[in-house]
Design a protein around this motif. Sequence first.
Motif, PDB file in Angstrom:
ATOM      1  N   ALA A   5       0.826  -1.207   0.000  1.00  0.00           N
ATOM      2  CA  ALA A   5       0.000   0.000   0.000  1.00  0.00           C
ATOM      3  C   ALA A   5       0.858   1.254   0.000  1.00  0.00           C
ATOM      4  O   ALA A   5       0.573   2.224  -0.713  1.00  0.00           O
ATOM      5  CB  ALA A   5      -0.944  -0.011   1.197  1.00  0.00           C
ATOM      6  N   THR A  19      -2.591  -1.213  -5.376  1.00  0.00           N
ATOM      7  CA  THR A  19      -3.991  -1.164  -4.941  1.00  0.00           C
ATOM      8  C   THR A  19      -4.620  -2.544  -4.822  1.00  0.00           C
ATOM      9  O   THR A  19      -5.767  -2.646  -4.391  1.00  0.00           O
ATOM     10  CB  THR A  19      -4.840  -0.323  -5.912  1.00  0.00           C
ATOM     11  OG1 THR A  19      -4.808  -0.917  -7.210  1.00  0.00           O
ATOM     12  CG2 THR A  19      -4.326   1.108  -5.981  1.00  0.00           C
ATOM     13  N   ALA A  20      -3.910  -3.604  -5.204  1.00  0.00           N
ATOM     14  CA  ALA A  20      -4.520  -4.931  -5.171  1.00  0.00           C
ATOM     15  C   ALA A  20      -3.468  -6.003  -4.963  1.00  0.00           C
ATOM     16  O   ALA A  20      -2.298  -5.841  -5.345  1.00  0.00           O
ATOM     17  CB  ALA A  20      -5.281  -5.217  -6.470  1.00  0.00           C
ATOM     18  N   ASP A  70      -8.974   3.048   1.080  1.00  0.00           N
ATOM     19  CA  ASP A  70      -9.997   2.295   0.375  1.00  0.00           C
ATOM     20  C   ASP A  70     -10.190   2.849  -1.021  1.00  0.00           C
ATOM     21  O   ASP A  70     -10.687   3.936  -1.197  1.00  0.00           O
ATOM     22  CB  ASP A  70     -11.309   2.370   1.155  1.00  0.00           C
ATOM     23  CG  ASP A  70     -12.461   1.731   0.423  1.00  0.00           C
ATOM     24  OD1 ASP A  70     -12.198   0.934  -0.488  1.00  0.00           O
ATOM     25  OD2 ASP A  70     -13.601   2.031   0.765  1.00  0.00           O
ATOM     26  N   THR A  71      -9.765   2.094  -2.013  1.00  0.00           N
ATOM     27  CA  THR A  71      -9.906   2.536  -3.397  1.00  0.00           C
ATOM     28  C   THR A  71     -11.356   2.716  -3.795  1.00  0.00           C
ATOM     29  O   THR A  71     -11.666   3.489  -4.692  1.00  0.00           O
ATOM     30  CB  THR A  71      -9.267   1.513  -4.352  1.00  0.00           C
ATOM     31  OG1 THR A  71      -9.814   0.233  -4.096  1.00  0.00           O
ATOM     32  CG2 THR A  71      -7.771   1.469  -4.164  1.00  0.00           C
ATOM     33  N   SER A  82     -10.700   6.756   5.110  1.00  0.00           N
ATOM     34  CA  SER A  82      -9.378   6.374   4.624  1.00  0.00           C
ATOM     35  C   SER A  82      -8.308   7.171   5.351  1.00  0.00           C
ATOM     36  O   SER A  82      -8.409   8.378   5.469  1.00  0.00           O
ATOM     37  CB  SER A  82      -9.257   6.644   3.128  1.00  0.00           C
ATOM     38  OG  SER A  82     -10.247   5.959   2.411  1.00  0.00           O
ATOM     39  N   ALA A 108      -3.645   5.196  -1.546  1.00  0.00           N
ATOM     40  CA  ALA A 108      -4.592   4.694  -2.538  1.00  0.00           C
ATOM     41  C   ALA A 108      -5.449   3.561  -2.011  1.00  0.00           C
ATOM     42  O   ALA A 108      -6.516   3.294  -2.525  1.00  0.00           O
ATOM     43  CB  ALA A 108      -3.835   4.238  -3.779  1.00  0.00           C
ATOM     44  N   GLY A 109      -4.980   2.894  -0.995  1.00  0.00           N
ATOM     45  CA  GLY A 109      -5.750   1.787  -0.451  1.00  0.00           C
ATOM     46  C   GLY A 109      -5.304   0.457  -1.019  1.00  0.00           C
ATOM     47  O   GLY A 109      -4.516   0.392  -1.958  1.00  0.00           O
ATOM     48  N   LEU A 110      -5.819  -0.620  -0.454  1.00  0.00           N
ATOM     49  CA  LEU A 110      -5.431  -1.958  -0.884  1.00  0.00           C
ATOM     50  C   LEU A 110      -6.633  -2.880  -0.771  1.00  0.00           C
ATOM     51  O   LEU A 110      -7.329  -2.899   0.248  1.00  0.00           O
ATOM     52  CB  LEU A 110      -4.292  -2.480  -0.005  1.00  0.00           C
ATOM     53  CG  LEU A 110      -3.588  -3.748  -0.490  1.00  0.00           C
ATOM     54  CD1 LEU A 110      -2.826  -3.483  -1.789  1.00  0.00           C
ATOM     55  CD2 LEU A 110      -2.626  -4.265   0.569  1.00  0.00           C
ATOM     56  N   HIS A 127      -7.730  -2.871 -11.593  1.00  0.00           N
ATOM     57  CA  HIS A 127      -6.513  -2.332 -10.995  1.00  0.00           C
ATOM     58  C   HIS A 127      -5.354  -2.159 -11.977  1.00  0.00           C
ATOM     59  O   HIS A 127      -4.399  -1.467 -11.651  1.00  0.00           O
ATOM     60  CB  HIS A 127      -6.069  -3.224  -9.833  1.00  0.00           C
ATOM     61  CG  HIS A 127      -7.078  -3.316  -8.739  1.00  0.00           C
ATOM     62  ND1 HIS A 127      -7.148  -2.409  -7.700  1.00  0.00           N
ATOM     63  CD2 HIS A 127      -8.091  -4.198  -8.523  1.00  0.00           C
ATOM     64  CE1 HIS A 127      -8.148  -2.728  -6.891  1.00  0.00           C
ATOM     65  NE2 HIS A 127      -8.735  -3.813  -7.371  1.00  0.00           N
TER      66      HIS A 127
END
Length: 402
Positions: free
Chosen positions: A95, A100-101, A278-279, A300, A304-306, A341
Amino acid sequence: MIGRQSGAGAPGAGAPAAPVIGLAVGRGTGPELAAVFEQVLGALTADHPTGVRIARADRLYHSYVSLRAERDPARVQRLTAQAADHYEDFCRTLAAGGATALFRTAINAQSLYLVRQRLRAVKVDLLRAGGTSLLLVRDQAQGFYTGENQHAPGRLTRTLTFSRDITEAVIEYAVRRARREWPDGRIDRLVMAYKFHLLDGAFDRWVADIADRLGLRIEVFQPDTVNRNLITHGLPERILLIAGNEWADIMHVVLLDRFGSERQENRCTENVLLGLGDTDLGDTSLGDAGLRDAGLRDVSPGGAGLVEYQTVHGSADDLAGRDLVNPVATIRAAAVIAERHVGVPGAVGAVEAALAELEDLGVRTADLGGEHSTGAVADALVALLTTARATAPAHAAAEHRS
């Protein structure tokens, strides 16, 4: 610690960087499914301008079966804690680097839930049946599954926590996600299924206060009441169901069977790590002003979040190394990650079309009544994707000439 990276070569100076996708692999059938994931993601992103980089955790995580072989509870406890610390660090590093993933194969649940508690995870699945849809948001950040163990001779004490802060974050995320899935904003019912009667009246008081602040009607029920209502009345057209982990873990497969017409072996799902940003929160038709007007705070903490993707099925240790595990859920996870993503539009549709063609051809693993190996199914699917990609320009040129 990230571990090794694989994928396309480094971009030249000034060129955009390739998206980074994390990969965490557990024992059992994890290595076989990780290979399928890399193969399918590679095929889907072959024409992407920058390619994609896979960052693999530098640890093969225990499954429950492999950990149980250690036998000594004290050693199991140490290994569980070590794996949780390592996986949490892996997620945080991804992250922080802008990923993001990630895709994770099944690992020991006790380690996993320690991380889910620390990173405030919710599992999300949208089930559709005819004209109805159920958005299931499973609270993985609190409750019995997230507890800590203390050992004494002949006794084990597990301590767990519920908090208003986490409850509020889960509800707010669930409402945001519902507004993303249903952009017109209509939710027919918002139901919470928790064992709240064991919590001295505190939990339902928190929910009532949160509902008042958000201007929402939230119905809190015991899990057995939710079961009875689903059996008796079925689904309204749209229902947002926020569920405690203890109930949702058991009922997810039942809900898939009853309302999703899908085997768990074929299904992937996502875990949103609210503690890492949190995307999905920014992906809503309301916009920032609309979210503020609705009383929904940005939970958040930055970045970018994951989002962690996984198969619904477990590690299947009995099939390890035999090239027999069903790869469909892993294939679908690769497609979702490619589209959401990496930026490959149409990846999910292309994979679903290829899976449907494989079904028509009878290309499937033994659990689905077929005779094909894991690798054979993956190879056949990639061949279909490659053929479709090769013929697409010719079709487009022919349509243009006509």
